[in-house]
Design an enzyme around this catalytic site. Structure first.
Site, PDB file in Angstrom:
ATOM      1  CB  ILE A 113      -1.767  12.194  -5.829  1.00 30.99           C
ATOM      2  CG1 ILE A 113      -2.413  11.058  -6.634  1.00 30.99           C
ATOM      3  CG2 ILE A 113      -1.157  11.651  -4.542  1.00 30.99           C
ATOM      4  CD1 ILE A 113      -1.434  10.001  -7.125  1.00 30.99           C
ATOM      5  CG  HIS A 165       5.309   1.104  -5.458  1.00 31.24           C
ATOM      6  ND1 HIS A 165       6.038   1.332  -6.612  1.00 31.24           N
ATOM      7  CD2 HIS A 165       4.177   1.835  -5.631  1.00 31.24           C
ATOM      8  CE1 HIS A 165       5.380   2.158  -7.423  1.00 31.24           C
ATOM      9  NE2 HIS A 165       4.235   2.467  -6.847  1.00 31.24           N
ATOM     10  CB  ILE A 166       1.648  -0.389  -0.110  1.00 28.74           C
ATOM     11  CG1 ILE A 166       2.333   0.461   0.976  1.00 28.74           C
ATOM     12  CG2 ILE A 166       2.237  -1.778  -0.161  1.00 28.74           C
ATOM     13  CD1 ILE A 166       2.096  -0.076   2.388  1.00 28.74           C
ATOM     14  N   GLY A 167       1.169   2.493  -2.317  1.00 31.57           N
ATOM     15  CA  GLY A 167       0.321   3.684  -2.416  1.00 31.57           C
ATOM     16  C   GLY A 167      -1.129   3.374  -2.747  1.00 31.57           C
TER      17      GLY A 167
END
Lengths: 245, 271
Positions: free
Chosen positions: A81, A210-212
């Site tokens: 990432i 928390h929408i990664g």
């Protein structure tokens, strides 16, 4: 207890890296604040945008943020990432990439000319700090008072790893006292934050739920992979992605 | 002058007989009646290239914010009514999607450079085709007809300047050609878009969403429908809004003014 564990690495690299960059840009260009100003004064929206200012008093330095051009970006954790984030930031005119972690990764770092440095130096020299490491005993609470006190007053801090990597009280103090310019958090402890949490009161802290990896495409892929892990487990076969315990 | 104030009209020009130069901030000069100003022997300068990077950055920021629902997400994360984050709350991925850039000037090209890093497929429409090497460097494919770009794009980014030819460039017909899953991003000028047609297209779900740094007028009246649509982000014309760039713009304008007053050639002269 002899229970096998499957997980879904790798398939969410792009979505998460993309969200990290989106969050970085939103924080340094003050996007949610600006979007609120854009809609300010619309009666039914009942936005709490504070006192004076606003669009009717446009001034050259109104709503100004910080640009990426000629900046130094420090990445904490140059894994898949972290690398995908660096790749996306490169064309924004970033002058230098720094990274830190458990050890140097010269093959991965070469693509960006990234320099392996201690955490302290990363904090001191970066205009943008992005946390993309795993949460381990070594990284728990790593971003704390000492870390933030070393950062530049004009710097932006972004965390899309795990909330527990950051000491939230210390982050609040750093933002409230102007030790750093802004922060973007996709992850917190807990999620969601309690309604009276001080971080929620800061205009220069962009918090996301928390929408990664939260895209249709990526979640579909994750779901299929998770199902295949499960089916393989039930059949006593090797899983596509098994966590070695 | 900053952000098209003061208005440079006949009255102002007549009241300032010794005016020799108007230094305008930013690159757009659509707010200036160039013929009128020229007729008074006044020179005009702008600040073209210094704004390009920040404006391109903002275009990408708006595209990402719209696709990943950042403004909504921020509201959810900070709302006192939120008890948990729903697992099925999702956005759309920018990576691998098709971006259509309308206007491939300095800003448009910088957008292409950034989009390439997200592995986007890039189409562009421009008055003239760019050189092969320039296209190749960003993997951009030329669409001589803007219609082709509109039909294929998941994100349409407007980066043209405002001229009589580009006024209302995106109207009812053009919006109808776009995918129902597409997003329109405008970082050019409000008048490039037929705003009423845009409202209709959004309300009827002819396109999915819009992200606008520019509107007509600025600001929009507070009862304007664009301000009430959930799938619209409106920012208050912050394309060049970073401390560094605003400082550079000020320095450039001061330099142009000093040159004009000294009777020397005016840098960044438009007229």
């Amino acid at each position: 207890r002899g229970i096998r564990v499957g997980y879904t690495p790798d398939v969410l690299t792009d979505a998460t890296a993309e969200l990290s960059v989106a969050l970085l840009l939103s924080a340094c260009r003050r996007l949610p604040e600006a979007a609120k100003q854009g809609k300010r004064g619309v009666p039914e929206l009942r936005l709490h945008t504070g006192g004076c200012g606003g669009w009717t008093t446009w001034k050259p330095l109104w709503m100004c943020g910080y640009g990426l051009s000629d900046s130094t970006v420090g990445i904490i954790g140059l894994g898949r990432i972290g690398q995908a984030i660096a790749r996306r930031l490169k064309p924004f005119g970033v002058k230098k990439f720094l990274y830190t972690g458990s050890g140097p990764k010269p093959e991965c770092a070469a693509e960006f000319g990234a320099e392996f440095v201690p955490l302290t130096r990363l904090a001191e020299e970066s205009d943008f700090v992005v946390v993309s490491c795993a949460l381990t005993p070594a990284t728990q609470g790593m971003c704390n008072k000492d870390f933030f006190s070393r950062m530049k007053k004009t710097s932006v801090f972004v965390n899309t790893s795990r909330g527990a990597v950051v000491n939230q009280e210390d982050l609040y103090d750093a933002l409230a006292q102007g030790q750093i310019a802004a922060a973007g958090l996709d992850v917190t402890t807990p999620e969601p934050l309690p309604t009276d949490h001080p971080l929620l009161s800061l205009k220069n802290c962009v918090i996301l739920p928390h929408i990664g990896s939260a895209t249709y495409a990526t979640r579909n892929t994750m779901a299929v992979l998770a199902a295949n892990n499960l089916l393989a487990g039930l059949r006593g076969e090797p899983m596509p992605h098994e966590l070695k315990l | 002058m900053w952000y098209h104030k003061p208005v440079v009209d006949e009255e102002l020009l007549q009241s300032l007989p010794n005016l020799s130069v108007v230094a305008s901030s930013g690159v757009g000069v659509d707010h200036l009646d160039l013929n009128l100003i020229s007729s008074y022997g006044v020179k005009v300068s702008n600040t073209p290239f210094v704004v390009s990077t920040d404006t391109a950055d903002l275009g990408i920021a708006l595209m990402l914010a719209s696709a990943r629902r950042l403004v909504e997400g921020y509201e959810m994360a900070t709302s006192p009514d939120t008890e948990y984050f729903p697992a099925d709350w999702l956005g759309d991925e920018v990576s691998g999607a098709t971006l259509g850039i309308v206007g491939m000037g300095t800003i448009g090209y910088k957008i292409a450079e950034r989009a390439k890093a997200f592995e986007m497929k890039i189409l562009y429409h421009n008055r003239s085709q760019r050189k092969k090497e320039e296209e190749g460097a960003v993997g951009a494919v030329y669409c001589e007809q803007v219609d082709d770009l509109l039909r294929q794009s998941d994100f349409v980014m407007l980066a043209v300047n405002l001229t009589p030819q580009t006024r209302g460039l995106i109207g009812r017909r053009e919006l109808g050609l776009m995918k129902p899953t597409a997003t329109l991003i405008n970082i050019s000028r409000g008048l490039v878009v037929d705003q009423d047609a845009l409202v209709e297209a959004l309300q009827k779900k002819i396109i999915k969403a819009a992200a606008l740094d520019v509107t007509y007028p600025e600001p929009l009246p507070r009862d304007h429908p664009l301000l009430r649509l959930r799938n619209v982000i409106v920012t208050p014309h912050i394309g060049s809004a970073t401390r560094q760039t605003r400082r550079l713009m000020m320095e450039e304008m001061a330099e142009s003014i000093r040159a004009g007053l000294a009777g020397l050639p005016v840098p960044r002269r438009v007229l």
